[in-house]
Design an enzyme around this catalytic site. Structure first.
Site, short mmCIF file in Angstrom:
data_model
loop_
_atom_site.label_atom_id
_atom_site.label_comp_id
_atom_site.label_asym_id
_atom_site.label_seq_id
_atom_site.Cartn_x
_atom_site.Cartn_y
_atom_site.Cartn_z
N ASP A 75 0.89 -1.17 0.00
CA ASP A 75 0.00 0.00 0.00
C ASP A 75 0.92 1.21 0.00
OD1 ASP A 75 -1.68 2.10 0.41
OD2 ASP A 75 -2.53 1.38 2.28
N TRP A 100 6.55 -3.68 7.11
CA TRP A 100 5.40 -4.57 6.97
C TRP A 100 5.86 -5.75 6.12
CZ3 TRP A 100 0.79 -6.75 7.32
CH2 TRP A 100 0.11 -7.17 6.18
N ASP A 119 9.45 1.26 3.93
CA ASP A 119 9.16 2.59 3.42
C ASP A 119 10.44 3.42 3.31
OD1 ASP A 119 6.48 2.02 3.28
OD2 ASP A 119 5.99 2.92 5.22
N TRP A 151 5.48 3.44 8.13
CA TRP A 151 6.55 2.76 8.87
C TRP A 151 7.74 3.67 9.14
CZ3 TRP A 151 5.22 -1.35 11.37
CH2 TRP A 151 4.15 -2.11 10.89
N TYR A 162 6.77 10.25 4.74
CA TYR A 162 6.79 9.04 3.90
C TYR A 162 6.95 9.44 2.43
CZ TYR A 162 4.86 5.38 0.94
OH TYR A 162 4.67 4.47 -0.07
N THR A 165 7.69 3.13 -1.22
CA THR A 165 7.89 1.82 -0.57
C THR A 165 8.74 0.91 -1.46
OG1 THR A 165 5.74 2.05 0.50
CG2 THR A 165 6.68 -0.16 0.46
N1 ABN Z 1 3.45 1.96 4.34
C1 ABN Z 1 3.02 2.89 3.37
C2 ABN Z 1 2.16 3.98 3.94
C3 ABN Z 1 2.76 5.14 4.38
C4 ABN Z 1 1.97 6.15 4.90
C5 ABN Z 1 0.61 5.97 5.02
C6 ABN Z 1 0.02 4.78 4.58
C7 ABN Z 1 0.81 3.76 4.04
#
Ligand code: ABN
Length: 174
Positions: A75, A100, A119, A151, A162, A165
């Site tokens: 995700d 994850w 991430d 993460w 973030y 990923t």
């Molecule tokens: N692990 C990816 C992510 C980052 C921020 C918010 C949702 C998902």
């Protein structure tokens, strides 16, 4: 019968009078050149996109595609579209220390692999190649088993934003 012979002879002679050897050779040449050019068409046959092998979705082996086999539980934004690769963070970002974990099936060898979704942190959202597949993902109130979680929050304060990923193989599952 004699009449038929005479008619055939007359028309052959008429044809011979109308067509010279040069014009016959010219027509033959045009025909030959045309026939030689035919196999070249259509020109872009080699550039046509090849369909994915049976049972595999388009992009199953392309790290910039959401259908890439390692993305089964992701995700986020794909780092391969954001200046990094499927296993490395783009310049100016750092990999999250906590991650994850998912298990994805690799159609190339028919085996399952444990994938770590680390991430990349320290820059705002990449915004390219968003992908949300969520195999075996659980609700966010169980953050340890949810992919919908930043993460980067396990990193130092400065590195929390973030960006994208990565999808790293931890090992074969089972
Ligand atoms: N692990 C990816 C992510 C980052 C921020 C918010 C949702 C998902």
């Amino acid at each position: 019968m004699k009449l038929l012979d005479t008619l055939a002879e007359e028309s052959a002679r008429a044809l011979a009078r109308r067509s010279s050897r040069r014009s016959l050779l010219g027509s033959l040449g045009t025909l030959l050149i045309g026939a030689a050019a035919l196999p070249l068409l259509p020109v872009a046959r080699g550039a046509e996109p090849q369909p994915a092998p049976a049972g595999k979705p388009d992009g199953w082996d392309d790290p910039t595609s959401c259908n890439y086999w390692r993305h089964c539980a992701i995700d986020g934004f794909l780092c391969a579209c954001c200046g990094g690769t499927q296993t490395t963070c783009p310049p100016g970002t750092d990999m999250s220390a906590v991650t994850w974990i998912g298990t994805c099936h690799n159609p190339a060898d028919g085996r399952d692999y444990v994938i770590s979704y680390n991430d990349c942190c320290g820059k705002g959202s990449c915004g390219r190649c968003t992908c949300n597949r969520n195999e075996r993902d659980t609700a966010l109130y169980q953050p340890g088993q949810s992919n919908d979680y930043n993460w980067c929050s396990g990193n130092s304060q400065a590195n929390i934003p973030y960006h994208c990923t990565t999808v790293r193989i931890v090992g074969a599952a089972g």
